[in-house]
Enzyme design. Structure first.
Site, PDB file in Angstrom:
ATOM      1  N   HIS A 219      23.152  -6.272  14.780  1.00  0.00           N
ATOM      2  CA  HIS A 219      24.232  -6.857  15.577  1.00  0.00           C
ATOM      3  C   HIS A 219      23.765  -8.159  16.226  1.00  0.00           C
ATOM      4  CE1 HIS A 219      26.799  -3.153  15.800  1.00  0.00           C
ATOM      5  NE2 HIS A 219      25.633  -2.557  15.635  1.00  0.00           N
TER       6      HIS A 219
ATOM      7  N   ILE B 187      21.456  -0.540  15.923  1.00  0.00           N
ATOM      8  CA  ILE B 187      22.017   0.648  16.576  1.00  0.00           C
ATOM      9  C   ILE B 187      22.550   1.580  15.493  1.00  0.00           C
ATOM     10  CG2 ILE B 187      23.720   1.521  18.226  1.00  0.00           C
ATOM     11  CD1 ILE B 187      23.816  -1.360  19.411  1.00  0.00           C
ATOM     12  N   ARG B 188      21.862   2.694  15.274  1.00  0.00           N
ATOM     13  CA  ARG B 188      22.238   3.614  14.172  1.00  0.00           C
ATOM     14  C   ARG B 188      22.496   2.808  12.902  1.00  0.00           C
ATOM     15  NH1 ARG B 188      27.260   6.503  15.871  1.00  0.00           N
ATOM     16  NH2 ARG B 188      27.057   7.538  13.877  1.00  0.00           N
TER      17      ARG B 188
ATOM     18  N   GLY C  48      30.520  -0.223  14.606  1.00  0.00           N
ATOM     19  CA  GLY C  48      31.346   0.875  15.113  1.00  0.00           C
ATOM     20  C   GLY C  48      30.935   2.113  14.340  1.00  0.00           C
ATOM     21  N   GLU C  49      31.885   2.946  13.992  1.00  0.00           N
ATOM     22  CA  GLU C  49      31.599   4.148  13.209  1.00  0.00           C
ATOM     23  C   GLU C  49      32.299   3.970  11.863  1.00  0.00           C
ATOM     24  OE1 GLU C  49      30.299   7.190  11.584  1.00  0.00           O
ATOM     25  OE2 GLU C  49      32.461   7.328  11.783  1.00  0.00           O
ATOM     26  N   SER C  50      31.510   3.832  10.797  1.00  0.00           N
ATOM     27  CA  SER C  50      32.068   3.423   9.502  1.00  0.00           C
ATOM     28  C   SER C  50      33.107   4.397   8.955  1.00  0.00           C
ATOM     29  CB  SER C  50      30.957   3.204   8.478  1.00  0.00           C
ATOM     30  OG  SER C  50      30.223   4.392   8.262  1.00  0.00           O
TER      31      SER C  50
ATOM     32  N   ARG D  71      23.579   5.067   5.238  1.00  0.00           N
ATOM     33  CA  ARG D  71      24.092   5.144   6.606  1.00  0.00           C
ATOM     34  C   ARG D  71      23.008   5.627   7.567  1.00  0.00           C
ATOM     35  NH1 ARG D  71      26.831   9.262   7.101  1.00  0.00           N
ATOM     36  NH2 ARG D  71      28.227   8.713   8.761  1.00  0.00           N
TER      37      ARG D  71
ATOM     38  N   GLU E  93      25.786 -10.326  17.438  1.00  0.00           N
ATOM     39  CA  GLU E  93      26.782 -10.648  18.471  1.00  0.00           C
ATOM     40  C   GLU E  93      26.393 -10.110  19.846  1.00  0.00           C
ATOM     41  OE1 GLU E  93      27.933  -6.563  17.104  1.00  0.00           O
ATOM     42  OE2 GLU E  93      27.114  -8.367  16.169  1.00  0.00           O
TER      43      GLU E  93
ATOM     44  N   CYS F 125      26.561  -3.998  10.653  1.00  0.00           N
ATOM     45  CA  CYS F 125      26.313  -2.566  10.821  1.00  0.00           C
ATOM     46  C   CYS F 125      27.351  -1.728  10.060  1.00  0.00           C
ATOM     47  CB  CYS F 125      26.240  -2.210  12.304  1.00  0.00           C
ATOM     48  SG  CYS F 125      25.433  -0.617  12.627  1.00  0.00           S
TER      49      CYS F 125
END
Length: 197
Positions: free
Chosen positions: A176, A140-141, A50-52, A111, A178, A82
């Site tokens: 990821h 992803i990022r 997600g967005e940490s 990051r 998953e 992530c």
């Protein structure tokens, strides 16, 4: 069956549903966790991507940050992917303002180290402790690990960078698993939870 561990997925933000499916396929009883009382009922926890920064702020807002830190210190198995890896680091290079971590792995992470969203990629990653060939990782990022302390074990690298680490009951990947349908990393984590349950 009493051997089935109850594993939560921190459901504040990120790809919660995919982790619930992966855990269920690895023979765990999976459930979303948003509140401290739900955290108290699980044997282990996944912190999703997600967005940490957002996840950190929401964890504080929902009263989850201190209970998470307490459970990790007490030995509850946790797996972070992530953004989850970032939250499990003891230190972040260039953290955003107000960004906190749960901690649990003696590592320094960078990051968005692999680039922006449009530079996302998939790669085969050899993960120590997982049989059957490389795991397909979706980056992803994604962060990478700049360095680890003596207690942390590097279990995978990609392109010369550390992308998976384990320290006692805490596991983290910058990718990821998953999102791929290959649930071997989740099976490894379920085994970690079962070992301390």
């Amino acid at each position: 069956m009493s051997d089935t561990p109850v594993i939560g997925v921190l459901a504040l933000q990120g790809d919660v549903r995919e982790h619930l499916i992966a855990l269920a396929s690895a023979d765990a009883l999976a459930r979303p966790v948003r509140r401290p009382e739900e955290l108290a009922e699980v044997d282990g926890l996944v912190i999703p991507g997600g967005e940490s920064t957002t996840m950190s702020k929401l964890a504080v807002l929902f009263g989850m940050m201190e209970p998470l830190r307490d459970r990790v210190r007490a030995g509850m198995p946790v797996y972070g992917t992530c953004a989850g890896m970032i939250l499990l680091a003891e230190k972040i290079l260039d953290p955003r303002s107000g960004q906190e971590t749960v901690g649990g792995i003696d590592m320094i992470v960078r990051r968005n180290a692999f680039g922006r969203q449009n530079e996302s990629f998939e790669a085969a990653v050899e993960v120590a402790g997982i049989d059957g060939g490389p795991v397909e990782g979706v980056f992803i990022r994604a962060p990478w690990v700049e360095s680890v302390g003596a207690e942390a074990e590097v279990i995978a690298e990609h392109g010369g960078h550390i992308v998976a680490v384990r320290q006692r009951n805490v596991l983290a990947t910058s990718f990821h698993p998953e999102l791929t349908g290959d649930h071997r990393v989740h099976a490894l984590f379920v085994d970690m939870v079962r070992a301390v349950k």
